[in-house]
Design a protein around this motif. Sequence first.
Motif, PDB file in Angstrom:
ATOM      1  N   TRP A  99      -7.231  15.239 -11.039  1.00  0.00           N
ATOM      2  CA  TRP A  99      -6.317  15.771 -10.033  1.00  0.00           C
ATOM      3  C   TRP A  99      -5.156  14.811  -9.833  1.00  0.00           C
ATOM      4  O   TRP A  99      -5.326  13.592  -9.869  1.00  0.00           O
TER       5      TRP A  99
ATOM      6  N   GLU B 217      -5.174  19.019 -12.674  1.00  0.00           N
ATOM      7  CA  GLU B 217      -4.712  19.989 -11.677  1.00  0.00           C
ATOM      8  C   GLU B 217      -3.852  19.276 -10.655  1.00  0.00           C
ATOM      9  O   GLU B 217      -4.199  18.178 -10.204  1.00  0.00           O
TER      10      GLU B 217
ATOM     11  N   LEU C 207      -2.405  19.035  -6.886  1.00  0.00           N
ATOM     12  CA  LEU C 207      -2.713  19.443  -5.522  1.00  0.00           C
ATOM     13  C   LEU C 207      -1.583  18.931  -4.641  1.00  0.00           C
ATOM     14  O   LEU C 207      -1.219  17.756  -4.714  1.00  0.00           O
TER      15      LEU C 207
ATOM     16  N   SER D 272     -13.874  23.449  -3.680  1.00  0.00           N
ATOM     17  CA  SER D 272     -13.245  24.736  -3.371  1.00  0.00           C
ATOM     18  C   SER D 272     -12.500  24.776  -2.036  1.00  0.00           C
ATOM     19  O   SER D 272     -11.502  25.477  -1.938  1.00  0.00           O
TER      20      SER D 272
ATOM     21  N   ARG E 116      -8.814  24.130  -2.549  1.00  0.00           N
ATOM     22  CA  ARG E 116      -8.010  25.058  -3.341  1.00  0.00           C
ATOM     23  C   ARG E 116      -7.748  26.337  -2.555  1.00  0.00           C
ATOM     24  O   ARG E 116      -8.180  27.418  -2.943  1.00  0.00           O
TER      25      ARG E 116
ATOM     26  N   GLN F 192      -4.779  27.971  -1.860  1.00  0.00           N
ATOM     27  CA  GLN F 192      -3.891  28.932  -2.502  1.00  0.00           C
ATOM     28  C   GLN F 192      -2.997  28.218  -3.505  1.00  0.00           C
ATOM     29  O   GLN F 192      -2.770  27.027  -3.408  1.00  0.00           O
ATOM     30  N   ARG F 193      -2.512  28.982  -4.442  1.00  0.00           N
ATOM     31  CA  ARG F 193      -1.598  28.439  -5.447  1.00  0.00           C
ATOM     32  C   ARG F 193      -0.163  28.542  -4.925  1.00  0.00           C
ATOM     33  O   ARG F 193       0.216  29.535  -4.330  1.00  0.00           O
TER      34      ARG F 193
ATOM     35  N   TRP G  61      -2.061  23.731  -6.598  1.00  0.00           N
ATOM     36  CA  TRP G  61      -2.886  24.121  -5.455  1.00  0.00           C
ATOM     37  C   TRP G  61      -2.265  23.551  -4.189  1.00  0.00           C
ATOM     38  O   TRP G  61      -1.893  22.383  -4.139  1.00  0.00           O
TER      39      TRP G  61
END
Length: 159
Positions: free
Chosen positions: A51, A76, A78, A111, A114, A116-117, A123
């Motif tokens: 991340w 990912e 964030l 979770s 996460r 919303q995108r 994220w």
Amino acid sequence: DDADVVCIGASSGGAAALELAVRLRARRGISMGSRPVPSLSGLDTDGVELWALHNAENERDREGAIALRALLPDLERLVIPGESTHNILLPALRAARLTEFLDLLVRDDPSPMRAQRGPDGAWMLPRYERHAAYAKPRPSARARLLRRLVPGALRRRSG
């Protein structure tokens, strides 16, 4: 067991945390507001969650996270909305929610993070509001009077 290890680094330590997580085969590597380094290129990231966190309004950190993703395709992004500081932990600290924020970063089930995108695929994390238990109390009448009589008397001194 290395699968229980989470490597976290901020600023110049963020890329090192990602590399260490991959080399240790840790469960997760988290970079907060950092830039890529050449040693990240070509690493086998299979099985390691990676991340890159950054505050939404910090363009330099946003560009750094995008560049990290270019080197580590499984990474990912964030994003913490509405914040501009380079210090990722500062908004949670100011809101008296640092422990809660760090718990979200290291827990087994990410979770809740996460929600919303965003429009660019990152994220979006929840923005922390100040915890009610830590709301600043109103100064007493005596403290207000003393503050008027002796300016600066009740200010914290840096040391």
